[in-house]
Design a protein around this motif. Structure first.
Motif, PDB file in Angstrom:
ATOM      1  N   PHE A  71       2.504  13.243 -14.346  1.00  0.00           N
ATOM      2  CA  PHE A  71       3.594  12.959 -14.006  1.00  0.00           C
ATOM      3  C   PHE A  71       3.471  12.957 -12.003  1.00  0.00           C
ATOM      4  N   HIS A  72       3.960  11.487 -11.182  1.00  0.00           N
ATOM      5  CA  HIS A  72       3.642  11.654  -9.515  1.00  0.00           C
ATOM      6  C   HIS A  72       5.443  11.079  -9.326  1.00  0.00           C
ATOM      7  N   VAL A  73       5.335  11.949  -8.302  1.00  0.00           N
ATOM      8  CA  VAL A  73       6.455  12.075  -7.299  1.00  0.00           C
ATOM      9  C   VAL A  73       6.430  11.753  -6.242  1.00  0.00           C
ATOM     10  N   HIS A  74       6.934  10.661  -5.665  1.00  0.00           N
ATOM     11  CA  HIS A  74       6.580   9.617  -4.342  1.00  0.00           C
ATOM     12  C   HIS A  74       6.988  10.997  -3.319  1.00  0.00           C
ATOM     13  N   ALA A  75       7.368  10.956  -1.827  1.00  0.00           N
ATOM     14  CA  ALA A  75       7.465  12.334  -0.893  1.00  0.00           C
ATOM     15  C   ALA A  75       7.872  13.169  -0.544  1.00  0.00           C
ATOM     16  N   VAL A 131       0.510  -0.977   0.144  1.00  0.00           N
ATOM     17  CA  VAL A 131       0.021   0.292   0.110  1.00  0.00           C
ATOM     18  C   VAL A 131       0.719   1.206  -0.218  1.00  0.00           C
ATOM     19  N   HIS A 132       0.514   1.883  -0.912  1.00  0.00           N
ATOM     20  CA  HIS A 132       1.492   3.698  -0.793  1.00  0.00           C
ATOM     21  C   HIS A 132       0.434   4.059  -0.432  1.00  0.00           C
ATOM     22  N   TRP A 133       0.990   5.239   0.493  1.00  0.00           N
ATOM     23  CA  TRP A 133      -0.053   6.509   1.181  1.00  0.00           C
ATOM     24  C   TRP A 133       0.374   7.552  -0.529  1.00  0.00           C
ATOM     25  N   HIS A 134      -0.381   8.149  -0.713  1.00  0.00           N
ATOM     26  CA  HIS A 134       0.039   8.907  -2.200  1.00  0.00           C
ATOM     27  C   HIS A 134      -0.515  10.554  -2.303  1.00  0.00           C
ATOM     28  N   GLY A 135       0.689  11.221  -1.627  1.00  0.00           N
ATOM     29  CA  GLY A 135       0.493  12.256  -1.134  1.00  0.00           C
ATOM     30  C   GLY A 135       1.244  12.128   0.140  1.00  0.00           C
ATOM     31  N   LEU A 136       1.399  11.627   1.147  1.00  0.00           N
ATOM     32  CA  LEU A 136       1.995  11.824   1.819  1.00  0.00           C
ATOM     33  C   LEU A 136       3.490  12.051   2.553  1.00  0.00           C
TER      34      LEU A 136
HETATM   35 CU    CU Z   1       2.418   8.306  -4.562  1.00  0.00          CU
END
Ligand code: CU
Ligand code: C2O
Ligand code: CU
Length: 506
Positions: free
Chosen positions: A436-440, A124-129
């Protein structure tokens, strides 16, 4: 296409059940005729303007997912009523599609135990956090079937509308398509002082297009064209319901919209052309409400709106639609006979949601100001990185790239240092739109070569839509954790096909 994957398993309605269900609705012959047409033309969509399902009594009420603050989050196969009168096998996180809304205060700790009861790996990824790297759901950090994983991290992000979904390399698209995703809402005290609509007048709405099929399944079986455009549906589900109706009062609403679709871009507007206010983007509230009549929302993006229904008489329905648009320089996808495509092509007009006014409501007004936030100063940028998003002509291995590379979990592609402000130039060198999405971390959109920024670009973002031929410039700074993350296209078919890079933050 890196791996062939079977469709989602699960019980399907058998033929007899199908006739019983459709017969009960008095639509058996219509649906059977449609099913035959479906088989004939390889599953292309019906006419763009479908009859008003709410008038035909087929509408479903868009319900609000249940809420949790943490705790167990089980990944499992279940079943749910999506299309009226039918049962659909779904894959869920937390037992429902969409999953329960996680609601946590900024500064609080979040903890959850993810338990994998599927027959394949997930995470599970917490998208945006900002989550520590070992809890961020890196695509190669998997929870095997039968295993579980404890998650615990402090919520440091601004109040806003985030979300969670699986992120296993090569399997994300089908797991999300099957139903695994939910809202993650962060609150803070500052927001409470603004007097924004709250409680029942604050509604999270997940937009996810799906393909309607005679057996009411969510079978994920993309053909070659689907892999180019991404899997596009013909029906927009809102919180897991097609032809959705939201019963409302005649007052001001805060709508938190999530584009949780695999590939669909929405150009959202009300059918009566009314204006509404954008108050927030991916990473929280804007400084002030921005009036618009339409806005684009790409996969992965969120936007918060204030919609004023105070003058709408009881009994009226206000229709939220996705307007028709042409992808500049694009190919469209779907609708290509013989290529296994299906659904409505990118840019087809689609109905999204009816707001049905059922009663009067409290007086409320749009605030003048929201929340001031730091504007990243591009003049102080310490470096620049360029990203080129490309696709080959066919969905073969290695065709989906960023800077010429397809995802390889063993290779570090991008490096970033915490505290350093950079400009990132994201160029779309293909004929499909790419979110385009960036984690972290979150970033701010500086400019678009195609024209002015949209209202959805004005605040903190973690996902930005780039149109074919366009270069989008971002101001970005990593703050919280060092470690291994990813950046990628949030068209989930593109992501699974390798349009993703490893990102090491130091
Ligand atoms: Cu994400
Ligand atoms: Cu919503 Cu890396 O994803
Ligand atoms: Cu893409």
């Amino acid at each position: 296409m890196r791996r062939a994957r079977p469709p989602i398993e699960g019980e399907h309605l058998d033929r007899r059940d199908f006739f019983r269900v459709t017969g009960r609705l008095g639509l058996g012959s219509l649906l059977v005729a449609e099913a035959a047409a479906f088989a004939d033309c390889g599953g292309s969509a019906g006419p763009a303007t479908a009859p008003d399902a709410s008038a035909a009594g087929l509408a479903s009420t868009a319900t609000r997912p249940s809420e949790i603050a943490g705790g167990p989050l089980v990944a499992s196969v279940g079943s749910q009523t999506i299309w009226p009168g039918a049962t659909t096998p779904v894959w869920t996180l937390g037992g429902s599609f969409p999953g329960p809304t996680i609601r946590v205060g900024r500064g609080a700790g979040f903890s959850a135990r993810i338990e994998n009861r599927l027959s394949e790996p997930t995470n599970v990824h917490w998208h945006g956090l900002a989550a520590p790297p070992e809890m961020d759901g890196h695509p190669s950090d998997l929870i095997a079937p039968g295993q579980s994983r404890d998650i615990a991290f402090p919520i440091v992000d601004r109040a806003g509308t985030y979300w969670y979904h699986p992120h296993p390399d090569g399997r994300t698209a089908r797991q999300v398509y099957g139903g695994m995703a939910g809202f993650f809402i962060v609150e803070d005290d500052r927001e409470v002082t603004l007097g924004l609509p709250s409680g029942e007048y604050d509604v999270p709405l997940a937009l996810q297009d799906r393909r309607t099929s005679p057996d009411h399944s969510l079978t994920y079986a993309p053909g070659p064209m689907d892999l180019m455009a991404g899997v596009l549906g013909d029906a927009v589900l809102v919180n897991g319901k097609p032809d959705a109706v939201l019963p409302v009062a005649a007052t001001l609403y805060r709508l938190r919209l999530l584009n949780g679709s695999n590939a669909r871009v929405y150009r959202l507007a009300f059918a009566d052309g009314r204006s509404f206010h954008v108050i927030g983007t991916d990473g929280g509230l804007l400084e002030r409400p921005v009036p618009v009549t339409a806005l684009d929302l790409g996969p992965g993006e969120r936007v918060e709106l204030l919609v004023d229904l105070a003058r709408d008489p009881v009994g009226t329905s206000i229709l939220l639609r996705s307007l028709a648009f042409t992808v500049p320089g694009g190919m469209g996808g779907g609708m290509m006979p013989g290529m296994g495509g299906g659904g409505a092509s990118q840019g087809t007009a689609l109905d999204v949601l009816r707001l049905r006014v059922e009663r009067s409501g409290p007086a409320a007004r749009v605030p003048e100001a929201l929340v001031p936030f730091e504007r990243l100063d591009t003049a102080r940028a310490e470096g620049t990185q360029a990203f080129v998003l490309s696709m080959g002509m066919m969905p073969v291995a290695g065709a989906f790239t960023i800077n010429g590379r397809s995802f390889d979990a063993r290779r570090i592609d991008v490096r970033a240092r915490r505290g350093r402000l950079e400009l990132w130039q994201v160029r779309n060198a293909s004929s499909e739109p790419h979110p385009f999405h960036v984690h972290a971390t979150s970033f701010q959109v500086v400019s678009r070569t195609s024209g002015p920024l949209g209202a959805q670009d004005l605040g903190w973002k973690d996902t930005v839509l780039s149109w074919p031929g366009e270069t989008v410039t971002l101001a970005i700074r990593f703050e919280q954790y060092a470690g291994l993350y990813v950046l990628h296209c949030h068209n989930l078919e593109h992501e699974d096909a390798g349009m993703m890079l490893n990102l090491e933050v130091s």
